[in-house]
Structures are given as C-alpha cells and as structure tokens.
Design a protein around this motif. Structure first.
Motif, PDB file in Angstrom:
ATOM      1  N   VAL A 132      26.735  46.615   9.494  1.00 59.89           N
ATOM      2  CA  VAL A 132      27.917  46.093  10.074  1.00 59.89           C
ATOM      3  C   VAL A 132      29.131  46.322   9.270  1.00 59.89           C
ATOM      4  O   VAL A 132      29.411  45.968   8.207  1.00 59.89           O
ATOM      5  N   ASP A 136      33.068  47.329  13.697  1.00 54.97           N
ATOM      6  CA  ASP A 136      32.357  46.773  14.908  1.00 54.97           C
ATOM      7  C   ASP A 136      33.271  45.256  14.949  1.00 54.97           C
ATOM      8  O   ASP A 136      32.362  44.569  15.878  1.00 54.97           O
ATOM      9  N   ARG A 169      28.817  42.726  17.805  1.00 53.16           N
ATOM     10  CA  ARG A 169      28.706  43.698  16.793  1.00 53.16           C
ATOM     11  C   ARG A 169      27.323  44.427  16.602  1.00 53.16           C
ATOM     12  O   ARG A 169      27.343  45.677  15.941  1.00 53.16           O
ATOM     13  N   SER A 172      27.859  47.243  18.954  1.00 54.77           N
ATOM     14  CA  SER A 172      29.114  48.230  18.506  1.00 54.77           C
ATOM     15  C   SER A 172      28.185  49.249  17.358  1.00 54.77           C
ATOM     16  O   SER A 172      28.565  50.263  17.302  1.00 54.77           O
ATOM     17  N   SER A 173      27.564  48.529  16.451  1.00 57.07           N
ATOM     18  CA  SER A 173      26.917  49.276  15.421  1.00 57.07           C
ATOM     19  C   SER A 173      25.908  50.305  15.911  1.00 57.07           C
ATOM     20  O   SER A 173      25.773  51.543  15.558  1.00 57.07           O
TER      21      SER A 173
END
Length: 341
Positions: A132, A136, A169, A172-173
């Motif tokens: 992460v 993110d 997150r 997003s990653s």
C-alpha cells in the motif's frame, strides 16, 4: 498502451457476449464456492431484457423503518424504497421488477466488481506481494483504512478485501499495480465496458470513490451476471470474514459489508455493496431463488438498512408469486406502473 492491444489481450480470454443460458444451465443448482487460485475465463453474458411493466413503489419517507410488516401495497406490489431497481431472470432475460432502470447514477464501490474482473483478466500472479502506497490514500472522501501505508499483502488478499470488505486501499493498489499502471488499467476497463455492451457505464477509478463512476441498474445486472463467471469473485465477494497480518505483524479480521451473506435464507453467487454520499446505499447480487439465478440491483437507498430490507421484500414477493405459478408474473396487475426512464 494502445486500446487495440488491450482488446487483443482481453479477447484472448475467449469473450462470449451471451444471450440467456441454456435450459440445461437453468436446471442446475448453485455452483459450490471454490477455492481455486486460477482466474476464470471471462465469458461475457448479457441477458435479453423482456420489459414487464410494474407499478411504482411508494415515495421514500423519512418515517420509514426497515421492518417487513409492511412489505406490500394493497395490490400486492413490493414496497421498494430504493430509487432505482432492477430484478431479472439471468437465464431467460425476463425482467421481473424495474424502476428508473436506465438512468445512470453514481455506483460507488460496485465499481470494485469491474476492478476485480479486469485484474483477473490480466492473469497476474495472485501470490505477488503488493505494498500500500501513499497513492492509495483516499483524498476524495477522506475515508479511513486499516491498511496503513507500507502494509504488504498478496494480490489475492487485496482482491479478497476489496470484494468482501470493500477496502478502498486494497482496490486502489490492485488498479495501480495493473500491467502498465493506472492509465492502462482504465483503458482495459473501457474495453471491458464496451465488450459487455454497457451503454450507461463510465468508470474513472478502481475504488468507486469517484462520483463520476456511473452506471444504470440495467447495466449493472449485466455486470453482476458477468462477475458471477469468475470463481474467485464468487468466493471472495460472498465470504463473511477474512484475517490478514497488517503492518507491524498484528492481525486483523475484516468482515463482509453485506449481512445477507450469512443468512441461511439466501443463496448468493456474487454480491457487492456500495456507498458514497452521491450514490446513496447500493447493492447488487446474483442470488438463487426457485432454482434459478436472479440479478438484483438496488441503487440509491437512503436508509442504513433500506437496501437489505428491499432485498428481503423482493425475495418475499417472489416467494409469494411462486405460490401462484398458474398466473404469469406479468399478470400481477400493477396499475399505473412506471417504466424505466
């Protein structure tokens, strides 16, 4: 990366824009959840819609409480509070219930189903560790996360947390680590949208925090039917909890955002919840009722429990209809019913 190159990559997974499933498939019971690590092929399915006019549900009221004593109006119609909804037999394409089904609106974390499909289509190593990063962190809505910057998890765990716990997150990653980066990810999403024939859908990030991620209830029925073709999406989206080791070695158990996955009354193939202020509470599912899969889409539910209450009312209405199978669904006689607009 050129769009044509992405298209060739996606087509290598043998896409099929499918009409209703065969009678043989319709007779099958729900497929048991599988723990296989291999991504499923991305066969696209688009049920053929058969429009059925139904009466509008009552106007949303702040006095409404999510209890099931008042599930139906005097004509026997389910009192659905979500501002847009769509219920469809996946096998036949028959539309059982709908309202505002073609109106595009923000879809929030339902976006994560698209993220998962595109990531799995890329056949990346699910055991690869993803970290992460500061990129993110949510700076649009300011949402919090248990995944601190520097947390390292496998791509598989990130996928599971994104689908089950709607972890922003994690999603997003996954998008950020797509081959070629975020721009390549969004290009792949655009190609996927086109291949599925989603005319009302636009996606600009992998999490759903962007209010410009929009779709219609009708499009989302097609999206959830396609998502159900991926064994890992079925498994991860319907899990009730999962424990991972966070930064520093401490463990944390994440839980599903959909309480229905624990209910013995529901047989759910795939599901996803969503919420941002612009979208309201949202829920999409493919669930088995009467030995057939139904796509259920509920958008813009204003109350904390409304989307779950609406799903329960739909199930009760279908069970009631099943008790009167001598009458076709379309003869339920809903006077003055509005169409999607």
């Amino acid at each position: 990366m050129r769009v044509s190159q992405i298209l060739l990559g996606l087509m290598s997974a043998v896409f099929l824009v499918v009409t209703p499933l065969s009678a043989e498939a319709a007779s099958k019971k729900p497929v048991a959840k599988t723990s296989t690590k291999a991504p499923a092929s991305s066969k696209l399915t688009k049920p053929v819609a058969k429009k059925v006019k139904l009466a509008p549900s009552s106007v949303r009221s702040k006095q409404f409480k999510p209890v099931l004593e008042n599930d139906f109006d005097k004509e026997g119609n389910p009192l659905i509070r979500s501002s847009a909804f769509f219920v469809q037999d996946v096998n036949t394409g028959e539309v059982l219930l709908e309202r505002n089904a073609s109106a595009p609106q923000p879809i929030a974390s339902i976006t994560k189903l698209m993220t998962a499909m595109v990531v799995l289509d890329a056949h990346q190593n699910l055991s690869e560790i993803i970290e992460v990063s500061d990129d993110d962190v949510d700076r649009l809505k300011g949402t919090s996360s248990r995944l601190a910057v520097g947390t390292q998890l496998s791509r598989e765990d990130m996928l599971r947390l994104a689908l089950m716990a709607s972890e922003n997150r994690a999603a997003s990653s996954l998008a950020r680590s797509y081959p070629g980066g975020m721009n390549a990810f969004l290009e792949a999403v655009a190609v996927k949208i086109s291949l599925m024939g989603l005319h009302d859908t636009r996606i600009f990030d992998g999490t759903g925090l962007n209010k410009n991620n929009v779709s219609s209830a009708r499009d989302l029925a097609t999206l959830v039917a396609n998502a159900s073709r991926y064994p890992l999406i079925r498994e991860f989206s319907t899990a009730s909890e999962h424990t991972v080791a966070l930064k520093g070695g401490r463990s944390h158990t994440f839980h599903s955002t959909n309480s229905l996955v624990k209910s013995p009354d529901w047989q759910i193939d795939v599901q996803k919840t969503g919420y941002i202020s612009e979208s309201g509470k949202c829920l999409v599912m493919q669930a088995w009722m009467g030995n057939k899969p139904l796509a259920i889409v509920l958008l813009d539910s204003w109350g904390r429990y409304t989307r779950v209450g609406d799903a329960q009312r739909i199930r009760k209405w279908l069970e009631t209809m099943a008790m009167h199978r001598s009458q076709p669904v379309a003869s339920a006689g809903h006077p003055g019913l509005s169409h999607s607009n």
